[in-house]
Design a protein around this motif. Structure first.
Motif, PDB file in Angstrom:
ATOM      1  N   HIS A  32       0.874  -1.039   0.000  1.00 44.42           N
ATOM      2  CA  HIS A  32      -0.042   0.081  -0.067  1.00 44.42           C
ATOM      3  C   HIS A  32       0.929   1.370  -0.004  1.00 44.42           C
ATOM      4  O   HIS A  32       0.396   2.237  -0.557  1.00 44.42           O
ATOM      5  N   LEU A  33       1.924   1.252   0.831  1.00 42.68           N
ATOM      6  CA  LEU A  33       3.064   2.260   0.724  1.00 42.68           C
ATOM      7  C   LEU A  33       3.842   2.648  -0.667  1.00 42.68           C
ATOM      8  O   LEU A  33       3.688   3.638  -1.203  1.00 42.68           O
ATOM      9  N   GLY A  34       4.151   1.493  -1.169  1.00 42.78           N
ATOM     10  CA  GLY A  34       4.600   1.802  -2.539  1.00 42.78           C
ATOM     11  C   GLY A  34       3.685   2.023  -3.726  1.00 42.78           C
ATOM     12  O   GLY A  34       4.091   3.037  -4.443  1.00 42.78           O
ATOM     13  N   ARG A  35       2.615   1.505  -3.750  1.00 41.39           N
ATOM     14  CA  ARG A  35       1.524   1.869  -4.780  1.00 41.39           C
ATOM     15  C   ARG A  35       1.125   3.261  -4.723  1.00 41.39           C
ATOM     16  O   ARG A  35       0.782   3.903  -5.678  1.00 41.39           O
ATOM     17  N   HIS A  36       1.173   4.099  -3.667  1.00 37.98           N
ATOM     18  CA  HIS A  36       0.652   5.448  -3.382  1.00 37.98           C
ATOM     19  C   HIS A  36       1.950   6.159  -3.286  1.00 37.98           C
ATOM     20  O   HIS A  36       1.829   7.528  -2.716  1.00 37.98           O
ATOM     21  N   ARG A  37       3.278   5.767  -3.442  1.00 40.37           N
ATOM     22  CA  ARG A  37       4.315   6.754  -3.341  1.00 40.37           C
ATOM     23  C   ARG A  37       4.442   7.115  -1.915  1.00 40.37           C
ATOM     24  O   ARG A  37       4.853   8.300  -1.899  1.00 40.37           O
ATOM     25  N   LEU A  38       4.553   6.341  -0.985  1.00 41.08           N
ATOM     26  CA  LEU A  38       4.436   6.833   0.411  1.00 41.08           C
ATOM     27  C   LEU A  38       5.556   6.072   1.349  1.00 41.08           C
ATOM     28  O   LEU A  38       5.776   6.412   2.346  1.00 41.08           O
ATOM     29  N   ILE A  39       6.482   5.391   0.590  1.00 41.94           N
ATOM     30  CA  ILE A  39       7.722   4.954   1.359  1.00 41.94           C
ATOM     31  C   ILE A  39       8.453   6.005   1.934  1.00 41.94           C
ATOM     32  O   ILE A  39       8.843   5.824   3.287  1.00 41.94           O
ATOM     33  N   ALA A  40       9.131   6.981   1.175  1.00 38.06           N
ATOM     34  CA  ALA A  40       9.862   7.947   1.566  1.00 38.06           C
ATOM     35  C   ALA A  40       9.306   8.793   2.868  1.00 38.06           C
ATOM     36  O   ALA A  40       9.952   8.969   3.845  1.00 38.06           O
TER      37      ALA A  40
END
Length: 413
Positions: A219-227
């Protein structure tokens, strides 16, 4: 504002809005009072900062293991009814803990209480936060989250003061019963909304299937929320430090008692309230442009100053400033999630972020537990401050050197 139905960015009418905010206020009074009381009881019973750290490690571990599951249920069932049910369970856990403390069963009761409470509390918070998109307009996410956090932190502020009073005037076991009553009142308040706050999610996409529940980072990678999640988690770690070490900092380095401890907790909570007011007043866009990485850098600086310049007035001032930074980061992160993630995935995305944040807390608690009483609390503050400054600098240096940052870094707010 166009009218009452758009107050602070919320789209629902006054009855639903007022009941939602009232439930959050009452619940957070109880939540703050419970954690402050349990922390102080553990410290005075054991006279060991290490045991307090292990206690809070237990709480964080429980949240770490259940954050993803909490997010899944928040997406799959009626969020209002889930919140009411969990409030009732919290009231029972706190009341039974008070009975066990009064009966002097043993300190292990605190560990059992904190573990059970933390599982239920994580579910409650995720369910309540997942309701906000249904109550607000997407373009007003920062204002809506600021209003909800304002109520939450007002409750935290009042709860810290209440805890100091209860610890000072009542036997420890008896002092937990008023907190149980507060949670019961919160449940009644939110249940009065009947179906107005219900948000049964029709999770019918492939991403709603249970097997995707186990892929938290998806879910984080899909919405560009990892960093942004990495930066947020390190900032969230500041809260873990204070929850585990502030009592020992007051007792050992400031030579204070329960009243001063309550005042320091209140200073931290006041800063969080001030952050909400700043964001509601229109500073949201400015802070969003400022970014999470600079806020993390400032947090590290504040922690080092707590080590360099001890004293009640200085500590209270720095705790207010750190509370502003901490809560502003949380609000901006929540607003970004609600602006970029579909309503049927809010719970699981929040669960993934909470899993990463509590994982950071587990690492911090592990270090504190290993260090034990060999390091002063202010020494640990300074060391963590250096760590977060180094990480924040890693995100900021490319911009300072004139190189374009990645999308995740540039949009980390």
């Amino acid at each position: 504002m166009a009218g009452s139905d758009s107050l602070f960015g919320f789209g629902k009418g006054p009855p639903a809005l007022l009941l939602f905010l009232a439930g959050m206020l009452i619940s957070n009074i109880g939540r703050s009072a419970y954690f402050v009381c349990v922390t102080w009881i553990a410290l005075t019973w054991s006279n060991s900062a290490r045991l307090v750290t292990i206690l809070l490690f237990t709480s964080t571990l429980a949240q770490f293991l259940t954050s993803g599951v909490s997010g899944y249920f928040a997406d799959m069932v009626d969020r209002r009814r889930l919140s009411v049910s969990l409030d009732v369970v919290r009231a029972l856990v706190v009341a039974l803990t008070g009975c066990a403390i009064a009966a002097k069963i043993g300190i292990w009761v605190l560990f059992l209480s904190v573990a059970l409470y933390s599982v239920v509390d994580r579910g409650y918070l995720t369910a309540m936060q997942s309701m906000i998109p249904a109550l607000s307009r997407r373009r007003s996410a920062i204002a809506a989250n600021s209003a909800s956090y304002l109520v939450m932190q007002a409750g935290t502020f009042l709860g810290a003061l209440l805890a100091g009073y209860l610890l000072h005037t009542l036997p420890y076991g008896i002092g937990l019963f008023p907190i149980a009553i507060i949670f019961a009142t919160s449940a009644v308040t939110l249940s009065a909304a009947r179906t107005e706050l219900s948000d049964p999610t029709h999770a019918n996409s492939i991403y709603s299937k249970p097997r995707f529940q186990l892929r938290f980072m998806y879910h984080l990678g899909r919405h560009r929320l990892i960093a942004p999640t990495l930066i947020y988690s390190l900032g969230f770690g500041v809260g873990f430090l204070f929850s585990s070490l502030l009592a020992a900092y007051v007792l050992d380095e400031m030579k204070g008692g329960a009243v001063l401890f309550g005042q320091m907790e209140s200073a931290w909570a006041f800063g969080a309230v001030l952050a909400c007011l700043l964001l509601i007043s229109g500073a949201g866009k400015l802070l969003a442009d400022f970014g999470l990485a600079p806020l993390l850098f400032l947090s590290g600086t504040g922690l080092i100053l707590l080590w360099m310049i001890p004293g009640p007035i200085t500590a209270a001032t720095l705790l207010v400033a750190l509370g502003v930074i901490y809560n502003a980061s949380r609000i901006l992160m929540d607003a970004r999630v609600q602006q970029t993630v579909g309503i049927t995935e809010i719970g699981r995305t929040k669960g993934a972020i909470n899993t990463a944040a509590t994982g950071t807390g587990l690492l911090a608690f592990t270090f504190i537990a290993v260090a034990g009483d060999t390091l002063a609390p202010s020494d640990i503050f300074a060391q963590y401050g250096l760590l977060v400054i180094a990480v924040a600098a890693g995100f900021l240096l490319p911009a300072l050197r004139g190189r374009p940052r990645s999308h995740d870094e540039d949009r980390s707010a």
